[in-house]
Design an enzyme around this catalytic site. Structure first.
Site, mmCIF file in Angstrom:
data_model
loop_
_atom_site.group_PDB
_atom_site.id
_atom_site.type_symbol
_atom_site.label_atom_id
_atom_site.label_comp_id
_atom_site.label_asym_id
_atom_site.label_seq_id
_atom_site.Cartn_x
_atom_site.Cartn_y
_atom_site.Cartn_z
ATOM 1 N N GLU A 173 37.721 61.554 -11.783
ATOM 2 C CA GLU A 173 36.653 60.670 -11.339
ATOM 3 C C GLU A 173 36.978 60.282 -9.900
ATOM 4 O OE1 GLU A 173 36.118 57.122 -13.658
ATOM 5 O OE2 GLU A 173 34.486 56.452 -12.357
ATOM 6 N N ARG A 228 49.802 61.004 -21.872
ATOM 7 C CA ARG A 228 49.805 60.879 -20.423
ATOM 8 C C ARG A 228 51.218 60.657 -19.917
ATOM 9 N NH1 ARG A 228 45.410 57.892 -18.980
ATOM 10 N NH2 ARG A 228 46.270 57.046 -17.094
ATOM 11 N N LYS A 260 44.904 53.779 -11.814
ATOM 12 C CA LYS A 260 44.206 53.711 -10.533
ATOM 13 C C LYS A 260 43.883 52.277 -10.153
ATOM 14 C CE LYS A 260 41.588 57.579 -11.252
ATOM 15 N NZ LYS A 260 40.367 58.345 -11.161
#
Ligand code: ATP
Ligand code: MG
Length: 561
Positions: free
Chosen positions: A39, A265, A275
């Site tokens: 994204e 992850r 982020k």
């Protein structure tokens, strides 16, 4: 063996790779097509590198391809700057998507048509509830949800309202389109998830064409289907979304049937990989920007001088599993050292200079000595290093009153200057404050090159630079950005930050060859570590970043604590 050695020694597992190999062997898929779907709402970090190496790595290994697809469905947070930076970072990591650059926004018209398809099938409806009411009606993990009063609108009414949503008739938040699945489902993602929301926002690619935008869930699987993705690989937090992913693929006339697989992850010790937190570090000014060399971003690691190949090696060593764990930064350091030990040229640099004057060396004279560029690589050759009467050595390498185990320079003691001569310290000169400002020494001209013809030995070999030939520099030393291995940032970042993450050495002296150092090409400063030129450098003052120390001093420090 320490933790890092254990991890380095065991063969990494990669269960996704095994699934792909089995699917190919069984003929379930003809060719492997993966995608990396960022994204564009921030810069990529080393967690993304794990996903990039996995997706592009599968494509490489099985002669398939990997698409770069921007998941640009939320114009409120997305920017062209991020789109550009992400492409640069993926390329720098060594991967190429060829012609296969896509944007979820390329599919907005198709996705819209599919939304109308669901409405016509009675499988989607326009809901007038507010976001808060929707949350309230949704129920909890232990209680079923309740149906919205608008759940049973007719197909005609739904189509009409959805078209009005598209044409801008409503304000943000006034209406949404929801899938009509099962408000009692044990999986909350299936309790009539939102498919479209109204956002009167300009989009970096579609401008003001749209004021309704698909959610991640409605865009992602369908984009995979359009691109004939064979293995849609994502992180574990999407496992609970998989039933919805599959429901949409089953209930829409999509051109292919992709399957989603989830892996854990990457969590990296002493830093954050979200982020939101990284944006906060930048916006609150805790770091200089996204590419601050302390940041775990790809651009930060690059600026620091960490080679792309070391990041790829790191990603391969950590493997791909479903277990959640925290990887020590020391493993990345290990990969960097291993690579740079083989590749980086050696140079001499003095970070904290102390003047050393050789009283029996003629004033105004100098000579050139031969130095090996890389003892691990003969083809790297040699270079000339100037030697003269006034030199700098590292302040740490001298002690006036040395304890037993200190073997470096001290009054009356002889040591070797690397590639040069044996020198003996005769006198210590101090300023009024009692600080040592200069050492008076003599050298033995017979020891040129660093060996005594009479076979006498010295206990230390030290680096040095010639004062008049030296290049001035600032050297930036980095330690982890956060004090704790798993920083607690719930109450803000400030308290969790390591106050000593940056140390600037502003009076360094480098051997002349370092005046030609290039950006992105790390070198070893002998005995000190690996360093890389920083873009802040000017002709007057070079700036170097420490990529990594020669040994893991951080681990030792913590062991003591
Ligand atoms: P964040 O949670 O930090 O906002 P994100 O997951 O939303 O990051 P995306 O741009 O959506 O960021 O991520 C693109 C891809 O990278 C996704 O497939 C995501 O699963 C993967 N990814 C993100 N963070 C990690 C990580 N720490 N380890 C492995 N893969 C990751
Ligand atoms: Mg995401």
């Amino acid at each position: 063996m320490n933790q890092t050695d254990v991890e380095a020694a065991s063969a990494p597992s990669n269960f996704v790779r095994d699934i792909v190999a089995e699917d190919l062997a069984a003929g379930r898929v003809k060719s492997v097509i993966t995608r990396f779907p960022p994204e564009p709402n921030g810069y990529l970090h080393i967690g993304h590198a794990k996903s990039i190496c996995l997706n592009f790595g599968l494509a490489e290994e099985f002669a398939g391809r990997c698409n770069l697809r921007f998941d640009d469905t939320n114009p409120a947070k997305e920017e062209q700057e991020y789109i550009d930076a992400i492409q640069q970072d993926v390329r720098w990591l060594g991967y190429d998507w060829g012609d296969h650059l896509y944007f979820a926004s390329d599919y907005f018209e198709q996705l819209y048509d599919w939304a109308e398809h669901l409405i016509r099938e009675g499988k989607a409806y326009v809901d007038d509830l507010s976001a808060e009411e929707i949350r309230d009606y949704r129920g909890t993990l232990t209680e079923p949800g309740r149906g919205s009063p608008f759940r049973d609108r007719t197909v005609e009414e739904n189509l009409d309202l959805f078209r009005k949503m598209r044409s801008g008739a409503f304000k943000e938040g006034e209406r949404v389109l929801r899938a009509r699945i099962d408000m009692a489902s044990g999986n909350i993602n299936l309790r009539d998830p939102v498919l479209y929301r109204i956002l009167h926002q300009s989009h970096p690619r579609t401008g003001s064409t749209w004021c309704i935008y698909p959610t991640y869930d409605f865009a992602h699987g369908q984009s995979d289907a359009i691109e004939h993705i064979s293995h849609s690989v994502c992180t574990l937090e999407f496992a609970d979304h998989r039933p919805l992913y599959d429901w949409l693929i089953e209930n829409l006339p999509v051109p292919s049937q992709p399957k989603q697989y989830e892996f854990s992850r990457l969590n990296l010790g002493h830093t954050v990989l979200s982020k939101r937190a990284l944006i906060q570090l930048v916006e609150e000014g805790h770091v200089r920007g996204w590419d601050d060399p302390r940041m775990p971003t790809i651009s930060g690691l690059r600026r620091r001088g960490i080679p792309a190949a070391a990041i790829r090696e790191f990603c391969s060593r950590i493997g791909v599993t479903k277990q959640d764990n925290v990887i020590e930064m020391a493993l990345l350091d290990f990969c960097v050292r291993e690579l740079l030990n083989a590749k980086a040229e050696r140079r001499m640099a003095v970070l904290d200079p102390l003047k050393l004057v050789i009283e029996n060396y003629p004033e105004g004279q100098s000579e050139e000595l031969e130095a090996v560029n890389n003892p691990e690589d003969e083809t790297a050759g040699t270079r000339k290093v100037p030697f003269s009467r006034e030199l700098y050595i590292e302040r740490d390498d001298f002690m006036e009153d040395p304890p037993k185990k200190f073997f470096r320079l001290a009054p009356g003691r002889e040591v070797r200057l690397r590639y040069a001569f044996f020198v003996t310290c005769n006198e210590v000169i101090k300023n009024d404050a009692g600080e040592i400002v200069e050492l008076r020494c003599t050298y033995d001209p017979e020891t040129r090159g660093g060996n005594a013809p009479d076979g006498r030995k010295v206990k230390a070999t030290m680096h040095w630079v010639s004062a008049e030939h030296a290049v001035p520099a600032e050297v930036r030393l980095y330690e982890p950005l956060f004090t704790d291995e798993e920083p607690n940032i719930r109450d803000g970042l400030a308290a969790a930050l390591n106050p000593d993450s940056l140390k600037r050495m502003t009076n360094c002296r480098l051997e002349p060859a370092l005046g030609d150092a290039a950006l992105g090409v790390p070198v070893q400063f002998e005995r000190l570590g690996y360093f890389c030129l920083d873009p802040d450098s000017t002709n007057e003052k070079r700036v170097f970043n420490r990529v990594v120390a020669l040994r893991d001093t951080w681990a030792k420090l913590r062991a003591k604590a």
